[in-house]
Design a protein around this motif. Sequence first.
Motif, PDB file in Angstrom:
ATOM      1  N   GLY A  58      46.328  44.298  31.309  1.00 16.42           N
ATOM      2  CA  GLY A  58      47.509  44.697  33.085  1.00 16.42           C
ATOM      3  C   GLY A  58      48.798  44.423  31.867  1.00 16.42           C
TER       4      GLY A  58
ATOM      5  N   GLY B 176      43.480  39.988  32.721  1.00 18.51           N
ATOM      6  CA  GLY B 176      44.331  40.664  33.582  1.00 18.51           C
ATOM      7  C   GLY B 176      45.747  40.523  33.517  1.00 18.51           C
TER       8      GLY B 176
ATOM      9  N   GLY C 185      41.711  36.228  34.127  1.00 16.45           N
ATOM     10  CA  GLY C 185      41.482  36.322  34.985  1.00 16.45           C
ATOM     11  C   GLY C 185      43.125  36.015  34.687  1.00 16.45           C
ATOM     12  N   GLU C 186      43.453  36.867  35.972  1.00 12.00           N
ATOM     13  CA  GLU C 186      45.186  36.744  36.162  1.00 12.00           C
ATOM     14  C   GLU C 186      45.830  35.606  35.788  1.00 12.00           C
ATOM     15  OE1 GLU C 186      46.441  37.472  40.417  1.00 12.00           O
ATOM     16  OE2 GLU C 186      45.199  39.426  40.020  1.00 12.00           O
TER      17      GLU C 186
ATOM     18  N   LYS D 271      41.072  33.168  37.323  1.00  6.21           N
ATOM     19  CA  LYS D 271      42.733  32.715  37.130  1.00  6.21           C
ATOM     20  C   LYS D 271      43.014  32.087  36.959  1.00  6.21           C
ATOM     21  CE  LYS D 271      42.147  36.984  41.093  1.00  6.21           C
ATOM     22  NZ  LYS D 271      42.591  37.495  42.184  1.00  6.21           N
TER      23      LYS D 271
END
Lengths: 326, 326, 326
Positions: B206, B228, B246-247, B265
């Motif tokens: 990302g 992410g 996750g982010e 996340k």
Amino acid sequence: MSNKEFKLSEIAKKLDLSFEGDPNYKVNSIKNLKEAGKFDISFYYSKKFKKDLEETNAGIVLLEKNDDTNSIKNKLFSENVHLSYARLSQIFEPSNDYLPFIDESSVIHKSAKISSNCHIGPNCHIEKDVLVEEGVVIKSNVTIGSGTKIKKNTFINSNVSIYPNTFIGRDCILHSGSVIGSDGLGFAKNGKKWEKIAHSGHVEIGNSVEIGAGCTIDKASLGKTDIGDGVKLDNQIHLAHNCVIGENTLIGANTTVAGSVKIGKNCMIGGLCGIVDNIAITDEVIIYPMTFVTNSVEKKGTYSGGSVLMEHKDWLKKIVSERKKR
Amino acid sequence: MSNKEFKLSEIAKKLDLSFEGDPNYKVNSIKNLKEAGKFDISFYYSKKFKKDLEETNAGIVLLEKNDDTNSIKNKLFSENVHLSYARLSQIFEPSNDYLPFIDESSVIHKSAKISSNCHIGPNCHIEKDVLVEEGVVIKSNVTIGSGTKIKKNTFINSNVSIYPNTFIGRDCILHSGSVIGSDGLGFAKNGKKWEKIAHSGHVEIGNSVEIGAGCTIDKASLGKTDIGDGVKLDNQIHLAHNCVIGENTLIGANTTVAGSVKIGKNCMIGGLCGIVDNIAITDEVIIYPMTFVTNSVEKKGTYSGGSVLMEHKDWLKKIVSERKKR
Amino acid sequence: MSNKEFKLSEIAKKLDLSFEGDPNYKVNSIKNLKEAGKFDISFYYSKKFKKDLEETNAGIVLLEKNDDTNSIKNKLFSENVHLSYARLSQIFEPSNDYLPFIDESSVIHKSAKISSNCHIGPNCHIEKDVLVEEGVVIKSNVTIGSGTKIKKNTFINSNVSIYPNTFIGRDCILHSGSVIGSDGLGFAKNGKKWEKIAHSGHVEIGNSVEIGAGCTIDKASLGKTDIGDGVKLDNQIHLAHNCVIGENTLIGANTTVAGSVKIGKNCMIGGLCGIVDNIAITDEVIIYPMTFVTNSVEKKGTYSGGSVLMEHKDWLKKIVSERKKR
């Protein structure tokens, strides 16, 4: 999506499997049951995915006869779906387009012998007396130390470093960033200082070995560090000087094997294990991840040792309690 | 010492903070309280450094209003000193001097599209159909595999290896020696031998991701390994095929994540953890270092598992006692 | 077999040892007792190899006076066989044939100062204001960041990445794939996102340091990460920002040291240890492999902590029992 397309009957023939459905049905890609559509082939080998099997839109499904279901029209039957899936993945793999070629930016010593149909990418350095057999691919920024021999069809990815006098068998794959033949941690104490033990040994890698990204395999102090045929190493594994790894043994990521360890054939060692020096592990041993192996393993079997996940507040109690005991 | 100089009032304005003292007071460097002199700015965010605060010679100090002290003349007040320090470090950072430039020693396929204001250092290899957006910096000895896309302002340090068909977002930093897109450890057993599962998936990274030095991120067997936005990886981390991170999750050095693990996340995972395959960790989980995660973590919270440091003689008693129990 | 040959009397003189047998007896290689033949020299320093000593065909054996045996005709006597073996390995080491040379494929900034008798292999990148002293060898695909200083006789293997402003002492060896000076894991939280702390510090490496393959040493956020004289690092070690490692300390493979840790002089830290941030370990501490060091170690001594290998069925009982306790 790959750039290939096969009929059901063609796949059945290539994999030597029986099938049901339209022999001319065509697919061009492999996908998981969940993501597969009508131009995809998928596979089913674990009850965990039962629901996905029932709901899949895959054009063809590879599965065990026992798991057959009317909801799928085109299917391939295998007694070992996992193995058939491996072979399926190979037939859909994009062709290797590494044509015979030596990039002019690579620096190759005049005494090196490179077979005529090898591919050597940009910015490599191949030192004196290196021998590279037919079909070898060496991608970019690779260094091959003097006197090294690489047998046919081995594939070396970018940024690999190979120290002098290494021997690498045929049909091997070395992933990027790996280092083969660095000096072992060999020092003798002189008062408080360390004096270096010069390493005159080398690394010998058998046939059909795969070495993951970022592995380091030290050369022997004397003699050889010896990686058997068919060994498969995950990423970031460290094998110290004079290790011997038996045929078909598979090791998980980040496992650290100290000097002069002998691991048998057909073992499976999990990731992040630490194996102390000068011990032997017999054939067909399975060791779970994060196990600290402090003594030889003489009996075939399955071993563990990792600690247990717990809530941090419970862990704090545990360590206080363990400390009180002492 | 950086090559920049700022007045107290300028810094206050850039960081959006209030200040006290001489608005024209100039500093040219950030230092710890202990080492700072009159041309330096320093910061205070932990009682641990109370004594250093009292004795500092720093020209300016960044601190919380509550920690204000008469002994400091020039100061900046922040409600989050750690965050303000991060921003302060950024304004003092030497300018990136990577002007638009492509070194002629790099080998770039004619089909690759490189935006006009990128910087590509020496001895890189950029394969066919690569797309590099504006503001990207690629240092030396980097290999970018065919079909890879790199979004704007991403910075790739030297000796990074990127396999084909990788996707990298904007504003990322990849540190040296990292490998993105190597094959996962995927093999099927055929008797005692292993047959390779060809990996047709890829890695997708990302925006605003930082990947430490010597990390290895394997591509998916099918589909993608998915990192992410805002993920921060320390050095030598291994993420296996088909992992999903996750982010804003942050992972410590040397942690090893096996195949198809899903991490949520805003997690913080310590260093040297081992996470077994096919499990899921929910959002906002904190895991201490050296924890062996053998099952899914479904409840937000803090977890541990590492063993306890003890004197070696006590450890020997402990292991003897544990062995007797069996 | 090395390309050197020495007489018994010559070796005795070089190693400053007494000998017995034919002073003109010649050997050309070092081998283990088991593998040695009549043109080889071997050594004996552990009762473990008593049988090999009795059966060896080695032309010369290096051993303690106490271990003398009539079955060996030509022998060298040492009070510290391990140290004498280290020196013996050095005299048999093939000569370094890295003549003064700069490969034209390397890209060297015009402001870099390279001493006249250095060797710089192919495809390196040396940035501005780098200073390289006499006798330094830099193999291929190495990147040296701007402002770096490398003192005399240091040897840098291929695919090493050195970030700007690093300082490396004399007589060091850096193995392939190592990364010196990458950014530490420094971020401040802003809500759920991380903001980067710019790292303006650097790494300073003393004299006679050896750094194994695939190590990563982060630069300091402010100030320096400091590796003392004579430190020996095995492969794949991670040292985070602002670590200080004391003189002659030796660290095993894959050990992970978090930020701002201070390790004393003359320590021996095993492989796969995890050391948490901001703690101090005093001088002359020995820590066994796979130990999780969660607090400072103030007392000289030997420490452990790793878990114990057991059969998997016993481990399953153990973890069930530990979970019940909570």
